[in-house]
Design a protein around this motif. Structure first.
Motif, PDB file in Angstrom:
ATOM      1  N   UNK A 165       0.838  -1.194   0.000  1.00 25.90           N
ATOM      2  CA  UNK A 165       0.000   0.000   0.000  1.00 25.90           C
ATOM      3  C   UNK A 165       0.879   1.253   0.000  1.00 25.90           C
ATOM      4  N   UNK A 166       0.370   2.285  -0.600  1.00 26.67           N
ATOM      5  CA  UNK A 166       1.097   3.557  -0.650  1.00 26.67           C
ATOM      6  C   UNK A 166       1.119   4.183   0.742  1.00 26.67           C
ATOM      7  N   UNK A 167       2.317   4.587   1.210  1.00 32.56           N
ATOM      8  CA  UNK A 167       2.421   5.278   2.493  1.00 32.56           C
ATOM      9  C   UNK A 167       1.805   6.664   2.403  1.00 32.56           C
ATOM     10  N   UNK A 168       1.468   7.200   3.563  1.00 31.23           N
ATOM     11  CA  UNK A 168       0.975   8.579   3.600  1.00 31.23           C
ATOM     12  C   UNK A 168       1.827   9.411   4.548  1.00 31.23           C
ATOM     13  N   UNK A 223       4.238   7.275  -5.872  1.00 34.05           N
ATOM     14  CA  UNK A 223       4.245   5.808  -5.955  1.00 34.05           C
ATOM     15  C   UNK A 223       4.365   5.180  -4.565  1.00 34.05           C
ATOM     16  N   UNK A 224       5.522   5.419  -3.966  1.00 30.69           N
ATOM     17  CA  UNK A 224       5.769   4.826  -2.655  1.00 30.69           C
ATOM     18  C   UNK A 224       4.986   5.539  -1.557  1.00 30.69           C
ATOM     19  N   UNK A 225       4.861   6.841  -1.684  1.00 32.07           N
ATOM     20  CA  UNK A 225       4.126   7.617  -0.666  1.00 32.07           C
ATOM     21  C   UNK A 225       3.349   8.743  -1.334  1.00 32.07           C
ATOM     22  N   UNK A 226       2.324   9.177  -0.644  1.00 34.52           N
ATOM     23  CA  UNK A 226       1.614  10.372  -1.072  1.00 34.52           C
ATOM     24  C   UNK A 226       1.435  11.298   0.138  1.00 34.52           C
ATOM     25  N   UNK A 262      13.471   9.946   7.759  1.00 34.24           N
ATOM     26  CA  UNK A 262      13.088   9.095   8.890  1.00 34.24           C
ATOM     27  C   UNK A 262      12.334   7.858   8.421  1.00 34.24           C
ATOM     28  N   UNK A 263      11.530   8.037   7.378  1.00 31.17           N
ATOM     29  CA  UNK A 263      10.776   6.897   6.853  1.00 31.17           C
ATOM     30  C   UNK A 263      11.634   5.969   6.006  1.00 31.17           C
ATOM     31  N   UNK A 264      12.474   6.554   5.153  1.00 39.31           N
ATOM     32  CA  UNK A 264      13.105   5.737   4.110  1.00 39.31           C
ATOM     33  C   UNK A 264      14.626   5.680   4.150  1.00 39.31           C
ATOM     34  N   UNK A 265      15.276   6.660   4.789  1.00 40.94           N
ATOM     35  CA  UNK A 265      16.733   6.649   4.798  1.00 40.94           C
ATOM     36  C   UNK A 265      17.287   7.056   6.162  1.00 40.94           C
ATOM     37  N   UNK A 266      16.973   6.296   7.225  1.00 42.78           N
ATOM     38  CA  UNK A 266      17.413   6.692   8.575  1.00 42.78           C
ATOM     39  C   UNK A 266      18.929   6.823   8.680  1.00 42.78           C
ATOM     40  N   UNK A 267      19.671   6.188   7.801  1.00 41.80           N
ATOM     41  CA  UNK A 267      21.132   6.280   7.859  1.00 41.80           C
ATOM     42  C   UNK A 267      21.611   7.706   7.569  1.00 41.80           C
TER      43      UNK A 267
END
Lengths: 190, 190, 190, 190, 190
Positions: free
Chosen positions: B25-28, B57-60, B156-161
């Motif tokens: 599912x697409x994140x929000x 795509x991945x988030x809206x 924070x959601x996709x690249x915490x590094x």
């Protein structure tokens, strides 16, 4: 006190429900004010809501009065849980004394927590007695702020797009709008 | 208001879910701002997120506007509970008056509690009207701070590094970075 | 975000579990710090924990970094709920400005609530930027305070008697101990 | 950490249970203090409780020590939830610095919340380092206040009538009683 | 402590239950005060309630005393949960010292939270020791404020219309009413 309930979580999004069904229950908007205030703020809020489209059909108004502004939070929470209010306008007047500032902070913190515990908006409408030197000059502030926030409550339930189009516009209640810092961004608000 | 829910606990760790499955599912990501602010902060945050990889795509992005910054907390909580936002950017402008400082504290406390009650991050982005003497000088602060925190939310959601490698680097949003006190520890941040 | 959970109540007492069983799961100790800080506090805490007995066998360390100290509370709560950390060390640096004091208070209140909501200790390690006039003089404070509190976390989990024997001894972290007011009560602490 | 539990609500009323049954479990009274304090407050509280009727039979004492007073709240909550303490005495010493006042407020707020979340009293016993100019003069304050509040805890559990008869009597701990403003209302307290 | 319970949510609305049934249980109104106060406020509140219609039949009074005002919140919560009080009057006297102001704030915050956690009103009745230079002048303030708020509690339960008709009338307790800012709006209150 015959309808005990827990926390009635009301989710976000456009607060309006999908319409078109058969017999939709009438929404309730709460108005709660105080004996301590030196102006009948609740009457103004109720009157403004009575002028909004759908009054009496789509929504009705529940009104309570409590002794002072520190009693507003639990009263508003009870109106959400017990009366089923979908939004509440909570009105009060912090006095001039230093202790009143402290109490206003406690009252506000309580209103904040009541919102979070119920996931339901409670619009805090405070007129500080020292906003004007002469109390008589406060009358229009009491009136305008109470009415504008009652209208905001209506918009939040039924016309959230009215809020989005005013984003960043420096909108005020009770005094003139501050406006956006970029003059070119001033919207012609109707 | 058709998806009532309780507190949607979202656990910690890398906030990204294991990918590779079939139909994720697409994140929000939520963005909520105010009418009170004198700059359209929400528009900047939305625009920054629209420039991030995976937008659409991945988030809206879900956007709301509320009257003032004390209304942000419950609005953000509703966006998490009702709209399913995995993180929210909450933007506001505390005014110059003493009472505005008090209200900013109450607004911040509410945003803190909303995060803890949902176990979901809400990035508070406040620009204080008195950070500059001339309001016009605030425009770049509004813009940069709104955008950088929107980017932080994405990380924070996709690249915490990206966050860990900046630990202790004296990173600021809206003004120049303060940098680490040990000059030798300055990272070449891209 | 694949291990949703509610509040993981971890009760009191000696925090150590009865040992001797077959395959005890490895404990987790959390370390979370900020990009805003001007010293890599998290690295010091991790390094201190790595020097404690049982590192890598009995316990391991989970590390996160968040933008600022107001983001520590929910991050720590997520590390308890999602990663299963039994204790968390939360490190940050409040800046010199008046607004930073206010924000530090909000950050601390959030960390306090996160502890109570999870019944799990989170050791707050704050170094205030104005503890020294010259930022360079803060380096040893950052280092010592981060390390000593990491050690405290270890003691709380595995050697609570180390804490009880220091009761009322005026112990400090980052500067010299104040000591007990009754000189005769000074303990020879090793 | 082998007795996980949620919130152990202990209701009000006379806190004493109806006696006369067969094998009543021994009550537990908690005492928690800090390494930061410059006087061993916990030892005084434990000693006072050991002098109360029923010590070792009707009730026993559980003692913990934490690093600083901001760690007291979650420790007390864990003693209630995990150890089954029916009341807790939490002792600490806020230091002289401005930041210590702020921290004391946060510590107190946490202790307040821990009480409300467990519906169990936690008596906060704070001696402020600046109550006297010379730290040595604080020794009797530390001793008396720790002991009198330990006694209050005992009364709350087993002799609530001792509290009611002192209502409005201006009772103090650590310094002389202020007494009632109406001299005629002074009680002969034994 | 033989009636454990969770949070007893008591919903809002007119707080009076529909009457006319067979054997209605007697309501309980709680009164809790402190040993710290220099006037027996609880006795005044109890006496006022004893003069209200229905005392002993429709409702009875439960009284407790705690050490200081920071102990009021959990005591009131226990009276609601354990004794079944439908409303509580919580009375205390913050002292003259700076630290007393801080403690009063913490006590008030706790009372606010206790109300929200139980959805039950707790009327906070505080007389600040510095409201008068001469403590003896406080006696009538203690008496009147304690009595008027006890009467407010009665009205909230049984005659909420008495509160609504005083909305915005500038009503005070302990000193003369401030009155509405619009002189024409003064109500002839009986």
């Amino acid at each position: 006190m015959d309808k005990p309930s827990g926390s009635t979580a009301k989710p976000s999004g456009s607060m309006d429900e999908p319409s078109g069904s058969t017999a939709r229950p009438v929404d309730k908007i709460g108005v709660v004010d105080t004996m301590f205030s030196r102006y009948d703020m609740g009457a103004q809020a109720v009157d403004e809501l009575a002028s909004c489209p759908g009054y009496g059909q789509r929504f009705e108004v529940v009104r309570r009065t409590v002794p002072g502004f520190k009693d507003l939070a639990v009263a508003a929470k009870r109106m959400i849980e017990g009366d089923g209010c979908r939004i509440v306008v909570a009105l009060g007047m912090p006095g001039r004394a230093a202790i009143d500032k402290q109490c206003a902070h406690e009252a506000s913190t309580g209103i904040m927590m009541a919102q979070l515990m119920t996931s339901t908006p409670i619009l805090e409408v405070f007129v500080h007695e020292d906003e004007e030197d002469d109390p008589a000059d406060l009358a229009p502030v009491f009136r305008e702020r109470s009415r504008k926030h009652a209208r905001n409550a209506y918009w939040m339930l039924y016309q959230p797009e009215e809020l989005v189009r005013r984003a960043g516009q420096g909108v005020r209640q009770g005094y003139e709008d501050a406006g956006p810092i970029d003059a070119a961004a001033v919207l012609p608000l109707g």
